[in-house]
Design a protein around this motif. Structure first.
Motif, mmCIF file in Angstrom:
data_model
loop_
_atom_site.group_PDB
_atom_site.id
_atom_site.type_symbol
_atom_site.label_atom_id
_atom_site.label_comp_id
_atom_site.label_asym_id
_atom_site.label_seq_id
_atom_site.Cartn_x
_atom_site.Cartn_y
_atom_site.Cartn_z
ATOM 1 N N ALA A 45 0.825 -1.214 0.000
ATOM 2 C CA ALA A 45 0.000 0.000 0.000
ATOM 3 C C ALA A 45 0.852 1.253 0.000
ATOM 4 C CB ALA A 45 -0.917 -0.009 1.224
ATOM 5 N N GLY A 46 0.255 2.389 -0.427
ATOM 6 C CA GLY A 46 0.960 3.637 -0.643
ATOM 7 C C GLY A 46 1.623 4.328 0.538
ATOM 8 N N ALA A 47 0.959 4.735 1.541
ATOM 9 C CA ALA A 47 -0.465 4.650 1.814
ATOM 10 C C ALA A 47 -0.891 5.991 2.404
ATOM 11 C CB ALA A 47 -0.755 3.535 2.813
ATOM 12 N N MET A 48 -1.933 6.577 1.841
ATOM 13 C CA MET A 48 -2.462 7.839 2.328
ATOM 14 C C MET A 48 -3.846 7.619 2.881
ATOM 15 S SD MET A 48 -2.934 11.479 0.277
ATOM 16 C CE MET A 48 -4.519 11.116 -0.496
ATOM 17 N N TRP A 49 -4.146 8.221 4.031
ATOM 18 C CA TRP A 49 -5.485 8.128 4.593
ATOM 19 C C TRP A 49 -6.480 8.769 3.635
ATOM 20 C CZ3 TRP A 49 -9.417 11.445 5.555
ATOM 21 C CH2 TRP A 49 -10.466 10.980 6.351
ATOM 22 N N GLY A 50 -7.603 8.095 3.415
ATOM 23 C CA GLY A 50 -8.662 8.642 2.578
ATOM 24 C C GLY A 50 -9.597 7.543 2.133
ATOM 25 N N PRO A 51 -10.890 7.634 2.449
ATOM 26 C CA PRO A 51 -11.849 6.602 2.022
ATOM 27 C C PRO A 51 -11.816 6.446 0.509
ATOM 28 C CG PRO A 51 -12.849 8.109 3.596
ATOM 29 C CD PRO A 51 -11.530 8.705 3.224
ATOM 30 N N TYR A 52 -11.673 5.212 0.046
ATOM 31 C CA TYR A 52 -11.446 4.969 -1.381
ATOM 32 C C TYR A 52 -12.406 3.902 -1.882
ATOM 33 C CZ TYR A 52 -8.937 3.368 -5.597
ATOM 34 O OH TYR A 52 -8.587 2.994 -6.874
ATOM 35 N N LEU A 53 -13.483 4.344 -2.575
ATOM 36 C CA LEU A 53 -14.417 3.436 -3.242
ATOM 37 C C LEU A 53 -14.820 2.261 -2.350
ATOM 38 C CD1 LEU A 53 -12.775 3.320 -6.798
ATOM 39 C CD2 LEU A 53 -14.654 4.781 -6.009
ATOM 40 N N VAL A 54 -15.385 2.569 -1.193
ATOM 41 C CA VAL A 54 -15.723 1.525 -0.232
ATOM 42 C C VAL A 54 -17.054 1.857 0.437
ATOM 43 C CG1 VAL A 54 -14.392 2.623 1.629
ATOM 44 C CG2 VAL A 54 -14.774 0.141 1.667
ATOM 45 N N GLU A 55 -17.823 0.812 0.730
ATOM 46 C CA GLU A 55 -19.155 0.955 1.329
ATOM 47 C C GLU A 55 -19.260 0.032 2.545
ATOM 48 O OE1 GLU A 55 -21.467 3.033 0.477
ATOM 49 O OE2 GLU A 55 -20.689 3.781 -1.433
ATOM 50 N N PRO A 56 -20.235 0.270 3.450
ATOM 51 C CA PRO A 56 -21.330 1.245 3.424
ATOM 52 C C PRO A 56 -20.883 2.612 3.926
ATOM 53 C CG PRO A 56 -21.522 -0.127 5.371
ATOM 54 C CD PRO A 56 -20.346 -0.655 4.606
ATOM 55 N N LYS A 57 -21.364 3.661 3.281
ATOM 56 C CA LYS A 57 -20.846 4.997 3.514
ATOM 57 C C LYS A 57 -20.979 5.446 4.962
ATOM 58 C CE LYS A 57 -20.889 9.735 1.783
ATOM 59 N NZ LYS A 57 -20.696 10.309 3.117
ATOM 60 N N ASP A 58 -22.126 5.184 5.605
ATOM 61 C CA ASP A 58 -22.303 5.683 6.973
ATOM 62 C C ASP A 58 -21.283 5.056 7.918
ATOM 63 O OD1 ASP A 58 -23.524 3.207 6.653
ATOM 64 O OD2 ASP A 58 -25.099 3.606 8.121
ATOM 65 N N LYS A 59 -21.049 3.744 7.770
ATOM 66 C CA LYS A 59 -20.073 3.071 8.619
ATOM 67 C C LYS A 59 -18.650 3.463 8.220
ATOM 68 C CE LYS A 59 -20.821 0.476 11.373
ATOM 69 N NZ LYS A 59 -21.084 0.631 12.821
ATOM 70 N N ARG A 124 -5.841 21.426 -1.738
ATOM 71 C CA ARG A 124 -4.687 21.204 -0.871
ATOM 72 C C ARG A 124 -5.188 20.874 0.533
ATOM 73 N NH1 ARG A 124 0.603 22.026 -0.398
ATOM 74 N NH2 ARG A 124 0.817 22.842 -2.514
ATOM 75 N N PHE A 125 -4.561 19.904 1.169
ATOM 76 C CA PHE A 125 -4.894 19.563 2.557
ATOM 77 C C PHE A 125 -3.733 18.804 3.181
ATOM 78 C CE2 PHE A 125 -7.093 16.557 -0.335
ATOM 79 C CZ PHE A 125 -6.450 15.365 -0.022
ATOM 80 N N THR A 126 -3.829 18.591 4.481
ATOM 81 C CA THR A 126 -2.819 17.839 5.235
ATOM 82 C C THR A 126 -3.451 16.558 5.739
ATOM 83 O OG1 THR A 126 -1.664 19.862 5.898
ATOM 84 C CG2 THR A 126 -1.254 17.893 7.211
ATOM 85 N N VAL A 127 -2.750 15.449 5.556
ATOM 86 C CA VAL A 127 -3.356 14.146 5.802
ATOM 87 C C VAL A 127 -2.275 13.169 6.272
ATOM 88 C CG1 VAL A 127 -2.982 13.262 3.475
ATOM 89 C CG2 VAL A 127 -4.987 12.513 4.728
ATOM 90 N N PRO A 128 -2.649 12.141 7.047
ATOM 91 C CA PRO A 128 -1.653 11.129 7.414
ATOM 92 C C PRO A 128 -1.139 10.371 6.189
ATOM 93 C CG PRO A 128 -3.527 11.021 8.905
ATOM 94 C CD PRO A 128 -3.924 11.934 7.781
ATOM 95 N N LEU A 129 0.173 10.227 6.115
ATOM 96 C CA LEU A 129 0.833 9.427 5.089
ATOM 97 C C LEU A 129 1.610 8.345 5.823
ATOM 98 C CD1 LEU A 129 1.006 9.656 1.967
ATOM 99 C CD2 LEU A 129 3.245 10.729 2.277
ATOM 100 N N ILE A 130 1.436 7.097 5.398
ATOM 101 C CA ILE A 130 1.972 5.964 6.148
ATOM 102 C C ILE A 130 2.950 5.170 5.297
ATOM 103 C CG2 ILE A 130 1.392 3.818 7.363
ATOM 104 C CD1 ILE A 130 -1.287 6.430 7.018
ATOM 105 N N ASP A 131 4.162 4.997 5.805
ATOM 106 C CA ASP A 131 5.196 4.179 5.163
ATOM 107 C C ASP A 131 4.963 2.746 5.640
ATOM 108 O OD1 ASP A 131 7.463 2.944 4.241
ATOM 109 O OD2 ASP A 131 8.841 4.500 4.931
ATOM 110 N N MET A 132 4.326 1.925 4.815
ATOM 111 C CA MET A 132 3.776 0.666 5.278
ATOM 112 C C MET A 132 4.790 -0.344 5.801
ATOM 113 S SD MET A 132 0.619 1.091 5.457
ATOM 114 C CE MET A 132 0.022 -0.585 5.748
ATOM 115 N N PRO A 133 5.921 -0.603 5.134
ATOM 116 C CA PRO A 133 6.859 -1.567 5.725
ATOM 117 C C PRO A 133 7.301 -1.175 7.132
ATOM 118 C CG PRO A 133 7.405 -1.168 3.431
ATOM 119 C CD PRO A 133 6.367 -0.157 3.802
ATOM 120 N N VAL A 134 7.575 0.117 7.330
ATOM 121 C CA VAL A 134 7.993 0.606 8.644
ATOM 122 C C VAL A 134 6.840 0.505 9.638
ATOM 123 C CG1 VAL A 134 8.820 2.628 9.916
ATOM 124 C CG2 VAL A 134 9.695 2.139 7.624
#
Length: 317
Positions: A45-59, A124-134
């Motif tokens: 994974a990349g990995a950046m926080w952000g809901p990506y094409l996933v359901e159910p929306k409320d949950k 533009r925004f600030t968001v958690p970015l995660i280095d997955m192996p680490v």
């Protein structure tokens, strides 16, 4: 739940390890069993926080906000692999920003001068970015510090895990065979890892349902470049043609990447299900079982929120 109970978690991707940490730090005896340590798809994974094409929306909204708070706390504690990063998500068409982005720190429409050629809007925004192996290594250490245990092994059935007070199914694509669940399917993703030529901000394109993604995620000395989303493809071999396309798309946006040293390729099969499965479903022998899989490309984004609900479900069993 109590310290005398033995909870077995099957799967060691980000969902399994996060669920294990939450339970172990609540005082429960946790044992993780997985055929991959850690899970290969989470590693890719990349990995950046952000809901990506996933359901159910409320949950998903609930789980992702919980995870956002958790990642912000981790960044504030300088947890390995987690940091808050500023950058731009842009579109080649005049699109409204996603709901989740508008509440992030530093959110504002990008100035036209900040957008690459061919893009008509961006934010533009600030968001958690995660280095997955680490980060996955950090989760494993944190689990062991909470007296949780990890075992590498492949299960043909939940009964193979041995005695357990309850079990948590975080097998991702493996649920297709282990349950079996015909509704879980792979979406192939590929990233190219290069030496960082000096980038500090992320860039991503809102590509909608296209199989060709565009993302640039700097992690210190390296940059993760993406990507692909090939629905129904579970192969894990690096595709040279796809890699060339990724490099071309990213270099067009950021010319400094043109001569960056290629360090490797990461390929994973996102375990996708419509909707995510997070529910209690006892085994035939009565052993409590909680399913937590099918997060697609949002596994990291939902990880802490889903883990909290796993804990809540087990308390109620």
């Amino acid at each position: 739940m109590s310290g005398s109970e033995r909870i077995v978690i099957v799967g060691a991707g980000v969902s399994g390890l996060t669920s294990a940490v939450v339970l172990a730090e609540a005082g429960v005896r946790v044992h993780v069993i997985a055929d991959e340590l850690p899970g290969l798809t989470s590693l890719a994974a990349g990995a950046m926080w952000g809901p990506y094409l996933v359901e159910p929306k409320d949950k998903v909204d609930q789980w992702s906000r919980h995870s956002l708070d958790a990642f912000r706390d981790l960044a504030g504690e300088s947890a390995p692999g987690v940091r808050l990063t500023s950058g731009i998500e842009a579109s080649r068409t005049a699109e409204s920003p996603p709901d989740w982005a508008t509440t992030l720190p530093g959110f504002r429409p990008a100035d036209p001068a900040e957008l690459p050629a061919g893009f008509t809007s961006g934010y533009r925004f600030t968001v958690p970015l995660i280095d997955m192996p680490v980060y996955l290594d950090y989760l494993q250490r944190r689990l062991r510090e909470a007296d949780g245990t990890i075992e590498q092994g492949r299960l043909s059935s939940f009964a193979d895990a041995g005695p357990a007070s309850a079990m948590v199914n975080c097998t991702g694509l493996g649920a297709g065979v282990l349950i079996p669940d015909p509704n879980v399917r792979p979406i192939r993703g590929q990233h190219v890892i290069v030496a960082n030529p000096g980038l500090t901000e992320f860039f991503s394109e809102d590509t909608g349902l296209s199989p060709d993604l565009l993302c640039i995620y700097p992690h210190g000395d390296t940059v993760v470049l993406g990507g692909t989303a090939i629905d129904g493809d579970g192969s894990l071999e690096a595709d040279e043609k796809a890699a060339a396309g990724i490099l071309a798309r990213c270099t067009e946006i950021e010319p400094r990447l043109a001569n960056a040293e290629i360090l490797g390729h990461r390929v994973g099969a996102r375990p996708t299900r419509d909707p995510v499965r997070l529910e209690a479903d006892p085994l035939p022998d009565g052993t409590p079982l909680v399913h937590n899989y099918g997060h697609g490309g949002a596994g990291v984004t939902l990880s802490w929120g889903c883990a909290a609900e796993v804990k809540q479900l087990l308390v109620g069993l």
